[in-house]
Design a protein around this motif. Sequence first.
Motif, PDB file in Angstrom:
ATOM      1  N   LEU A  29       0.651  -1.779  -0.035  1.00  0.00           N
ATOM      2  CA  LEU A  29      -0.150   0.043  -0.096  1.00  0.00           C
ATOM      3  C   LEU A  29       0.672   1.591   0.176  1.00  0.00           C
ATOM      4  O   LEU A  29       0.940   2.357  -0.599  1.00  0.00           O
ATOM      5  N   ALA A  30       1.607   1.392   0.729  1.00  0.00           N
ATOM      6  CA  ALA A  30       2.859   2.458   0.988  1.00  0.00           C
ATOM      7  C   ALA A  30       3.929   2.287  -0.164  1.00  0.00           C
ATOM      8  O   ALA A  30       3.683   3.658  -1.106  1.00  0.00           O
ATOM      9  N   ILE A  31       3.302   1.976  -1.262  1.00  0.00           N
ATOM     10  CA  ILE A  31       4.915   1.916  -3.017  1.00  0.00           C
ATOM     11  C   ILE A  31       3.570   2.286  -3.667  1.00  0.00           C
ATOM     12  O   ILE A  31       3.708   3.032  -4.433  1.00  0.00           O
ATOM     13  N   VAL A 103      15.205   0.842 -10.687  1.00  0.00           N
ATOM     14  CA  VAL A 103      13.842   1.322 -10.395  1.00  0.00           C
ATOM     15  C   VAL A 103      14.536   3.185 -10.167  1.00  0.00           C
ATOM     16  O   VAL A 103      14.965   3.890  -9.365  1.00  0.00           O
ATOM     17  N   VAL A 104      13.202   3.630 -10.870  1.00  0.00           N
ATOM     18  CA  VAL A 104      13.266   5.522 -10.758  1.00  0.00           C
ATOM     19  C   VAL A 104      11.893   5.695 -10.818  1.00  0.00           C
ATOM     20  O   VAL A 104      10.758   5.097 -10.468  1.00  0.00           O
ATOM     21  N   GLY A 105      12.299   6.704  -9.329  1.00  0.00           N
ATOM     22  CA  GLY A 105      11.278   7.015  -7.960  1.00  0.00           C
ATOM     23  C   GLY A 105      10.934   6.042  -7.434  1.00  0.00           C
ATOM     24  O   GLY A 105      11.299   5.151  -7.040  1.00  0.00           O
ATOM     25  N   ILE A 150       9.934   4.722   0.801  1.00  0.00           N
ATOM     26  CA  ILE A 150       9.224   4.882   0.197  1.00  0.00           C
ATOM     27  C   ILE A 150       9.348   6.510   0.766  1.00  0.00           C
ATOM     28  O   ILE A 150       8.929   6.947   1.564  1.00  0.00           O
ATOM     29  N   ASP A 151       9.165   6.816  -0.763  1.00  0.00           N
ATOM     30  CA  ASP A 151       8.792   8.370  -0.189  1.00  0.00           C
ATOM     31  C   ASP A 151       7.801   8.769  -0.493  1.00  0.00           C
ATOM     32  O   ASP A 151       6.711   8.478  -1.271  1.00  0.00           O
ATOM     33  N   ALA A 152       7.724   9.380   0.163  1.00  0.00           N
ATOM     34  CA  ALA A 152       6.311  10.011   1.265  1.00  0.00           C
ATOM     35  C   ALA A 152       5.636  10.608   0.190  1.00  0.00           C
ATOM     36  O   ALA A 152       4.516  10.813   1.271  1.00  0.00           O
TER      37      ALA A 152
END
Length: 153
Positions: A29-31, A103-105, A150-152
């Motif tokens: 879900l976070a991803i 992995v981009v972003g 993970i970028d929040a």
Amino acid sequence: MTEHELRVSKIRNGTVIDHVTAGQALNVLAILGIDGSAGESVSIGMNVPSGRIARKDIVKVEDRELSQSEVDVLSLIAPEATINIVRDYEVVEKNRVERPDRVVGVLSCPNHNCITNADEPIGSEFSVLPEGLRCEYCGTFIREAFADHIDAS
Ligand code: CTP
Ligand code: ZN
């Protein structure tokens, strides 16, 4: 599966992420950036019995397909996952995830001084190596617990 065993309802349209490594559903879900605030309809099963892997998590997201970047990060935390696209209750496409080369972003570099964390229009990019993920800009490695990065924003 009998009616008595159905744990999570079928969805009409959207994506079923199946065979997720047990314990990783919330990281999935976070991803996907899902925290409920956008009103998305999401169903989750955790530690559901499964044939192929002893226990699995499953995440069903209605009216949503995943981007390649999301699938790439997903593959790192749930290498056995299958991505099922559902349209009008039928599975119309089923793909196993594959470990990507890069992995981009989605993830952010743990180095606060990295240019990808500065106020510049430069997104994160990591090479996927046997020893972990290496930032293409500063060389910092993420060796484990990918979901913690993970970028929040
Ligand atoms: N699914 C769903 N809603 C639908 C159709 C399917 O939630 N309208 C879910 C099923 O419950 C299952 C997954 O999507 O968890 C894949 O469906 P399907 O391919 O029919 O199941 P299996 O054949 O068991 O999948 P696999 O071979 O990948 O284990
Ligand atoms: Zn960096």
